[in-house]
Design a protein around this motif. Structure first.
Motif, short mmCIF file in Angstrom:
data_model
loop_
_atom_site.label_atom_id
_atom_site.label_comp_id
_atom_site.label_asym_id
_atom_site.label_seq_id
_atom_site.Cartn_x
_atom_site.Cartn_y
_atom_site.Cartn_z
N SER A 85 -5.58 12.33 14.38
CA SER A 85 -5.36 11.08 13.98
C SER A 85 -5.40 10.30 15.14
CB SER A 85 -3.72 11.14 13.19
OG SER A 85 -3.61 9.60 12.70
N SER A 86 -4.97 9.02 15.04
CA SER A 86 -4.74 8.00 16.06
C SER A 86 -3.70 7.05 15.95
CB SER A 86 -6.18 7.02 16.16
OG SER A 86 -6.30 6.52 15.28
N PRO A 87 -3.11 6.40 16.98
CA PRO A 87 -2.22 5.31 16.72
C PRO A 87 -2.72 4.24 15.67
CG PRO A 87 -2.49 5.85 18.86
CD PRO A 87 -3.55 6.50 18.29
N GLU A 88 -3.63 4.09 15.49
CA GLU A 88 -4.09 2.91 14.65
C GLU A 88 -4.26 3.41 13.07
OE1 GLU A 88 -5.80 2.17 18.57
OE2 GLU A 88 -5.98 3.96 17.32
N LEU A 89 -4.56 4.61 13.06
CA LEU A 89 -4.51 5.34 11.62
C LEU A 89 -3.11 5.63 11.32
CD1 LEU A 89 -7.57 7.81 11.87
CD2 LEU A 89 -7.55 5.75 10.46
N ASP A 90 -2.22 5.91 12.14
CA ASP A 90 -0.69 6.14 11.96
C ASP A 90 -0.20 4.96 11.19
OD1 ASP A 90 -1.24 8.76 12.58
OD2 ASP A 90 -0.53 8.54 14.47
N ALA A 91 -0.61 3.63 12.04
CA ALA A 91 0.11 2.21 11.78
C ALA A 91 -0.34 1.98 10.45
CB ALA A 91 -0.32 1.40 12.82
N LEU A 92 -1.87 2.08 10.21
CA LEU A 92 -2.18 1.85 8.73
C LEU A 92 -1.42 2.34 7.74
CD1 LEU A 92 -5.91 1.37 8.95
CD2 LEU A 92 -4.45 -0.44 8.54
N VAL A 93 -1.17 3.82 7.83
CA VAL A 93 -0.46 4.57 6.71
C VAL A 93 0.99 4.14 6.62
CG1 VAL A 93 0.27 7.00 6.19
CG2 VAL A 93 -2.06 6.58 7.06
N ASP A 94 1.64 4.11 7.77
CA ASP A 94 3.02 3.49 7.88
C ASP A 94 3.17 2.25 7.16
OD1 ASP A 94 3.83 5.66 9.31
OD2 ASP A 94 4.04 4.52 11.36
N ILE A 95 2.23 1.32 7.37
CA ILE A 95 2.31 0.11 6.80
C ILE A 95 2.10 0.05 5.22
CG2 ILE A 95 1.26 -2.26 6.54
CD1 ILE A 95 0.50 -1.84 9.79
N ALA A 96 1.07 0.84 4.68
CA ALA A 96 0.59 1.00 3.56
C ALA A 96 1.77 1.77 2.66
CB ALA A 96 -0.66 1.98 3.27
N THR A 97 2.45 2.87 3.37
CA THR A 97 3.48 3.39 2.51
C THR A 97 4.54 2.45 2.47
OG1 THR A 97 4.18 4.68 4.47
CG2 THR A 97 2.58 5.76 2.80
N SER A 98 4.98 1.47 3.13
CA SER A 98 5.96 0.67 3.06
C SER A 98 5.85 -0.33 1.92
CB SER A 98 6.35 -0.24 4.41
OG SER A 98 5.29 -1.16 4.54
N VAL A 99 4.64 -0.64 1.31
CA VAL A 99 4.39 -1.43 0.35
C VAL A 99 4.47 -0.95 -0.98
CG1 VAL A 99 2.61 -2.88 -0.67
CG2 VAL A 99 2.78 -2.74 1.71
N ASP A 100 5.47 -1.63 -1.82
CA ASP A 100 5.48 -1.23 -3.07
C ASP A 100 4.31 -0.96 -4.16
OD1 ASP A 100 7.47 -0.17 -5.58
OD2 ASP A 100 7.06 -2.30 -6.25
N GLY A 101 4.05 -0.05 -4.64
CA GLY A 101 2.66 -0.21 -5.59
C GLY A 101 1.61 0.70 -4.85
N VAL A 102 1.69 1.05 -3.51
CA VAL A 102 0.77 2.10 -2.80
C VAL A 102 1.30 3.45 -3.18
CG1 VAL A 102 0.04 2.74 -0.58
CG2 VAL A 102 0.23 0.41 -1.04
N ILE A 103 0.65 4.18 -3.95
CA ILE A 103 1.00 5.43 -4.36
C ILE A 103 0.75 6.73 -3.26
CG2 ILE A 103 0.28 7.52 -6.07
CD1 ILE A 103 -0.42 4.91 -7.83
N ALA A 104 -0.33 6.45 -2.46
CA ALA A 104 -0.51 7.51 -1.69
C ALA A 104 -1.60 6.94 -0.52
CB ALA A 104 -1.54 8.68 -2.16
N ALA A 105 -1.50 7.41 0.69
CA ALA A 105 -2.42 6.93 1.78
C ALA A 105 -2.08 8.14 2.82
CB ALA A 105 -1.46 5.68 2.52
#
Length: 399
Positions: free
Chosen positions: A321-341
């Motif tokens: 992984s990378s800091p950029e990919l980790d950031a995208l997953v962190d942001i996505a999973t904080s959004v209601d309605g994102v089931i998986a990332a």
């Protein structure tokens, strides 16, 4: 909606404007072939370990407008820049380090396998971003295979075309990838992922929870280049693990053959890095099978947990992984309605794949646009993609 740059008639006219031989040919003699990129829902770095994967071909693709010739020569121009690459079919020569290598490598692998291939002039257009982890190289290989084989090339089994593309990538380009990317591009099924056994190449479609849930790709803006990454090192590390395990169980040929109990029993026989890599692959294979079951049962909560476990394993055990990919997953999973990332593809930059409820895509986009630049200094690209059929010829607007 297909990108205007990929319109078949536009590509035909563009080829005629760039190539003197094509300029003298009727437009009806110029055929168009397409090959899609792919996202991998789950099953990362398992394909070259003979394991299981779950990719989907996506509606971002490469197209070649092709004029067959009697010459034993291939000439391809890029639609965007007019840059041209070429090679002789009877003297392909070594890889040059450029994009034409994926065409030349496919020609080399086809001929080495005994296939009769033809020369052509072509123009290449794409709405598939390079370096995004969406398999632009495999798409180019699969489009090139059909262009080289001609209209009857679609009759060559998907698995055979995928193996040819993998050999081009491994032996000619020099990336020790597995077969997943080429198989997904060649054999995708509309509105489905596929569960692929990378040892036997047996596969079955996996229905996606459409239309309520969408596949959303977030490209990190950090370009991935496999040849310059540690990708090939991961294969060597997995091979070290297999060699250690085979001392106890000689039937083991790949990490596909290893379960948790056998891995634990051979822990002291291998170095720490090899053990971490093997631990990821063994667990990831199980996650692919569990994800198929969860999707079939409509258990999206479990799908989310499996994606999360996969990403953590890729980050901590496989270290891709990378800091950029980790950031995208962190942001996505904080959004209601994102089931998986999770990250998708080899890692080392590239993209994430997200399962998102249709009415929450805008919320995801807003969160990424708000938070991601502050965390990384980069701009992400967010694309809602369709799962599509695999590579083929376009005739009268139909693949």
């Amino acid at each position: 909606m297909v990108d205007a740059r990929l319109d078949p008639d536009r590509l035909r006219e563009r080829l005629r404007s760039l190539d003197d031989l094509a300029a003298g040919a009727p437009p009806s003699d110029i055929e168009v072939v397409r090959a899609p990129g792919r996202v991998n829902l789950i099953g990362e770095h398992t394909d070259y370990n003979d394991g299981f994967v779950m990719p989907a071909a996506i509606g971002l693709e490469i197209r070649l407008a092709v004029l067959a010739t009697d010459e034993r020569r291939v000439v391809v121009s890029l639609e965007e820049t007019g840059e041209t690459g070429s090679f002789d079919l009877d003297a392909i020569g070594p890889a040059t380090g450029g994009w034409i290598d994926y065409v030349g490598g496919t020609a080399w692998a086809l001929q080495d396998a005994g296939y009769a291939i033809r020369g052509f002039r072509a123009i290449l257009a794409s709405d598939l971003p390079q370096g995004a982890g969406l398999s632009s190289s495999a798409a180019l290989e699969m489009a090139s295979a059909l262009a080289l084989l001609g209209p009857d090339g679609s009759a060559v089994p998907v698995g055979d075309r995928a193996r040819i593309g993998r050999r081009a990538e491994n032996a000619y380009v020099g990336v020790q990838s597995g077969v997943m990317d080429q198989f997904a591009s060649a054999g995708g099924v509309a509105d489905h992922a596929i569960l692929l056994d990378c040892r036997s190449l047996e596969f079955r479609p996996v229905a996606l929870p459409l239309p309520e849930v969408r596949l959303v790709v977030c490209h990190s803006g950090s370009r991935r280049r496999l040849e310059a990454s540690a990708y090939n090192d991961r294969l060597v590390e997995c091979q070290r693990a297999v060699a250690a395990i085979a001392q106890l169980d000689p039937s083991v040929r790949a990490l596909r053959d290893v379960d948790d109990e056998l891995l634990a029993a051979t822990r002291d026989r291998m170095d720490e890095v090899a053990f971490r890599r093997a631990s990821h692959v063994v667990a990831e294979n199980a996650r692919v099978v569990e994800t198929e079951r969860a999707l079939a049962a409509g258990d999206l909560a479990s799908v989310g947990k499996l994606f999360a476990a996969s990403h953590v394993s890729l980050r901590d055990l496989y270290e891709v992984s990378s800091p950029e990919l980790d950031a995208l997953v962190d942001i996505a999973t904080s959004v209601d309605g994102v089931i998986a990332a999770r990250l998708t593809g080899a890692g080392f930059g590239g993209s994430t794949i997200n399962l998102v409820r249709r009415d929450r895509i805008i919320a995801l986009r807003e969160a990424v646009e708000r938070d991601y630049p502050a965390r990384t200094g980069l701009q992400a690209t967010i694309v809602d993609v369709n799962a599509v059929d695999g590579a083929g010829w376009i005739r009268d607007g139909i693949t």
